[in-house]
Design a protein around this motif. Structure first.
Motif, PDB file in Angstrom:
ATOM      1  N   THR A   5     -64.116 -62.349 -28.060  1.00  0.00           N
ATOM      2  CA  THR A   5     -64.746 -62.606 -26.774  1.00  0.00           C
ATOM      3  C   THR A   5     -63.723 -62.820 -25.656  1.00  0.00           C
ATOM      4  O   THR A   5     -63.892 -62.346 -24.542  1.00  0.00           O
ATOM      5  N   GLU A  22     -62.038 -59.288 -12.698  1.00  0.00           N
ATOM      6  CA  GLU A  22     -63.348 -59.904 -12.858  1.00  0.00           C
ATOM      7  C   GLU A  22     -63.969 -59.493 -14.187  1.00  0.00           C
ATOM      8  O   GLU A  22     -63.744 -58.378 -14.683  1.00  0.00           O
ATOM      9  N   THR A  23     -64.716 -60.400 -14.779  1.00  0.00           N
ATOM     10  CA  THR A  23     -65.425 -60.125 -16.029  1.00  0.00           C
ATOM     11  C   THR A  23     -66.762 -60.836 -15.999  1.00  0.00           C
ATOM     12  O   THR A  23     -66.896 -61.913 -15.405  1.00  0.00           O
ATOM     13  N   SER A  24     -67.751 -60.228 -16.629  1.00  0.00           N
ATOM     14  CA  SER A  24     -69.033 -60.898 -16.817  1.00  0.00           C
ATOM     15  C   SER A  24     -69.702 -60.311 -18.054  1.00  0.00           C
ATOM     16  O   SER A  24     -69.706 -59.087 -18.251  1.00  0.00           O
ATOM     17  N   PRO A  25     -70.247 -61.169 -18.925  1.00  0.00           N
ATOM     18  CA  PRO A  25     -70.927 -60.651 -20.116  1.00  0.00           C
ATOM     19  C   PRO A  25     -72.211 -59.931 -19.727  1.00  0.00           C
ATOM     20  O   PRO A  25     -72.871 -60.288 -18.746  1.00  0.00           O
ATOM     21  N   VAL A  26     -72.549 -58.919 -20.486  1.00  0.00           N
ATOM     22  CA  VAL A  26     -73.763 -58.144 -20.255  1.00  0.00           C
ATOM     23  C   VAL A  26     -74.744 -58.474 -21.372  1.00  0.00           C
ATOM     24  O   VAL A  26     -74.405 -58.353 -22.553  1.00  0.00           O
ATOM     25  N   SER A  27     -75.927 -58.888 -21.010  1.00  0.00           N
ATOM     26  CA  SER A  27     -76.933 -59.250 -22.009  1.00  0.00           C
ATOM     27  C   SER A  27     -77.645 -58.003 -22.499  1.00  0.00           C
ATOM     28  O   SER A  27     -77.574 -56.934 -21.892  1.00  0.00           O
ATOM     29  N   TRP A  35     -69.273 -56.260 -22.039  1.00  0.00           N
ATOM     30  CA  TRP A  35     -68.796 -56.906 -20.820  1.00  0.00           C
ATOM     31  C   TRP A  35     -68.754 -55.901 -19.677  1.00  0.00           C
ATOM     32  O   TRP A  35     -68.493 -54.711 -19.887  1.00  0.00           O
ATOM     33  N   ILE A  37     -66.501 -55.241 -16.345  1.00  0.00           N
ATOM     34  CA  ILE A  37     -65.182 -55.651 -15.844  1.00  0.00           C
ATOM     35  C   ILE A  37     -64.891 -54.976 -14.511  1.00  0.00           C
ATOM     36  O   ILE A  37     -65.440 -53.918 -14.185  1.00  0.00           O
ATOM     37  N   ARG A  44     -64.500 -50.170 -11.740  1.00  0.00           N
ATOM     38  CA  ARG A  44     -65.418 -51.015 -12.489  1.00  0.00           C
ATOM     39  C   ARG A  44     -65.828 -50.270 -13.743  1.00  0.00           C
ATOM     40  O   ARG A  44     -65.932 -49.040 -13.744  1.00  0.00           O
TER      41      ARG A  44
END
Length: 275
Positions: A5, A22-27, A35, A37, A44
Motif C-alpha cells: 500500500t 499526489e495519490t488517492s486510493p480508488v474504491s 490508486w 496518482i 495523471r
C-alpha cells in the motif's frame, strides 16, 4: 519495492520516470489494490496490482484495437499495471444506449485467425485461476474451462448438478457460433461513464467466444433498459434459453471468491436450465 500500500504509487511513478506529487486510493476493486496518482509534470494515471498485469495489459490493448473505449497502457511490469486515467463520474443508467453501441462495435470487430475459441494465455481473478487455451468447439470450451473446472471446489450437491448439466451441454450451446472478442467480466463496476457516454471498459478477462456470454455477465446483477437492447441490435435465435448457462460461470466464480452467500444464485440458475 514490494508493491504494498505505501509503495505502489511511488513504484508506478518510477515506471513513468516521473516525480509523484499526489495519490488517492480508488474504491471498487474487490480483488486488486488501485490508486489514482499525479506526477509533477501534470500527468495523471491509475495504478493497480494484479496477478498477471502483462496479460491484462494485452487484453486492454485488444479491446482498444477492436474499437472499444479502454484505457491506454502506460507501463507494466510483473506486479503493476499503470493506465491512462479516463473520465468518470457518470451513472450507467444514463448511458445504456451508448453501452449497447459500444458492445456492438466490439462484437462486430474482425477477430484475427486463431486456433479456435478461448485465449492464448491463462488468467486469474485474484487467486482464482481462469484456465484458457484453445478449443475448436465452443460448447466444449465452456463446459471444460468455465463450468467443470469448479466441480472440485464447490459443495457436493451443486457439483453433481453441474456435472449433470455438463453431460448435456453440447446439445445446449452451439459448437461454432460466430467468434467475437469478449470483454469477459462485463459488470457495471467495469464500465466507466462520463456525461452519458461510455468512457472506458476496464478489468477485462477476455476470450474469443459467443457474444451472449458478455450479456450474461452484464445482466447477472444489472437490468439494461430498452435503449440498450435497441442500440445493440439482433441476437442469435435461442439466446434467452442459453443465457442461464452463461450466467453460471460468473455465479460460480462469486461462490468461490466470496463464499456461501452465492450458493442460492448458483442453485437458482441450475433450476432455470431444464435437463
Amino acid at each position: 519495492m514490494t508493491g504494498d500500500t505505501l509503495n505502489l504509487p511511488r513504484h508506478a511513478a518510477g515506471l513513468l520516470d516521473g516525480v509523484l506529487t499526489e495519490t488517492s486510493p480508488v474504491s471498487g476493486g474487490d480483488l486488486a489494490e488501485v490508486w489514482a496518482i499525479g506526477l509533477q509534470d501534470g500527468r495523471r494515471a491509475i495504478v493497480k496490482t494484479g496477478p498477471l498485469p502483462a496479460i491484462e495489459a494485452d487484453m486492454l490493448r485488444a479491446l482498444r484495437q477492436a474499437g472499444a473505449p479502454a484505457p491506454n497502457v502506460l507501463a507494466v511490469d510483473d506486479r503493476t499495471l499503470v493506465l491512462e486515467r479516463l473520465p468518470g463520474g457518470g451513472t450507467l443508467p444514463a448511458a445504456w444506449s451508448d453501452l449497447g453501441s459500444v458492445l456492438r462495435r466490439l462484437h462486430d470487430a474482425p477477430v484475427a485467425a486463431a486456433a479456435g475459441y478461448g485465449w492464448a494465455t491463462d488468467f486469474a481473478f485474484g487467486t482464482l485461476p481462469i484456465v484458457n487455451g484453445w478449443h475448436a468447439d465452443w460448447a466444449r470450451f465452456w463446459r471444460d474451462h468455465r463450468l467443470l473446472t469448479h466441480v472440485p471446489h464447490i459443495p457436493t450437491t451443486l457439483a453433481h448438478r453441474l456435472e449433470a448439466l455438463a453431460r448435456h451441454l453440447p446439445d445446449r450451446l452451439p459448437a461454432h457460433p460466430r467468434p467475437v472478442l469478449l470483454h469477459g467480466d462485463l459488470w457495471s463496476g467495469n464500465v466507466l461513464v462520463s456525461q452519458k457516454r461510455i468512457s472506458g471498459l476496464i478489468d477485462p478477462a477476455c476470450c474469443i467466444g459467443a457474444a451472449e456470454a458478455d450479456f450474461a455477465m452484464l445482466t447477472l446483477f444489472a437490468r439494461p433498459d430498452a435503449a440498450f437492447w435497441s442500440a445493440y441490435g439482433a441476437f442469435d435465435a435461442g439466446w434467452r434459453e442459453r443465457i442461464a448457462i452463461y450466467r453460471l460461470w460468473p455465479a460460480l466464480v462469486h461462490l468461490r471468491l466470496f463464499g456461501g452467500s452465492y450458493h442460492g444464485m448458483v442453485s437458482s440458475l441450475l433450476d432455470a436450465i431444464p435437463l
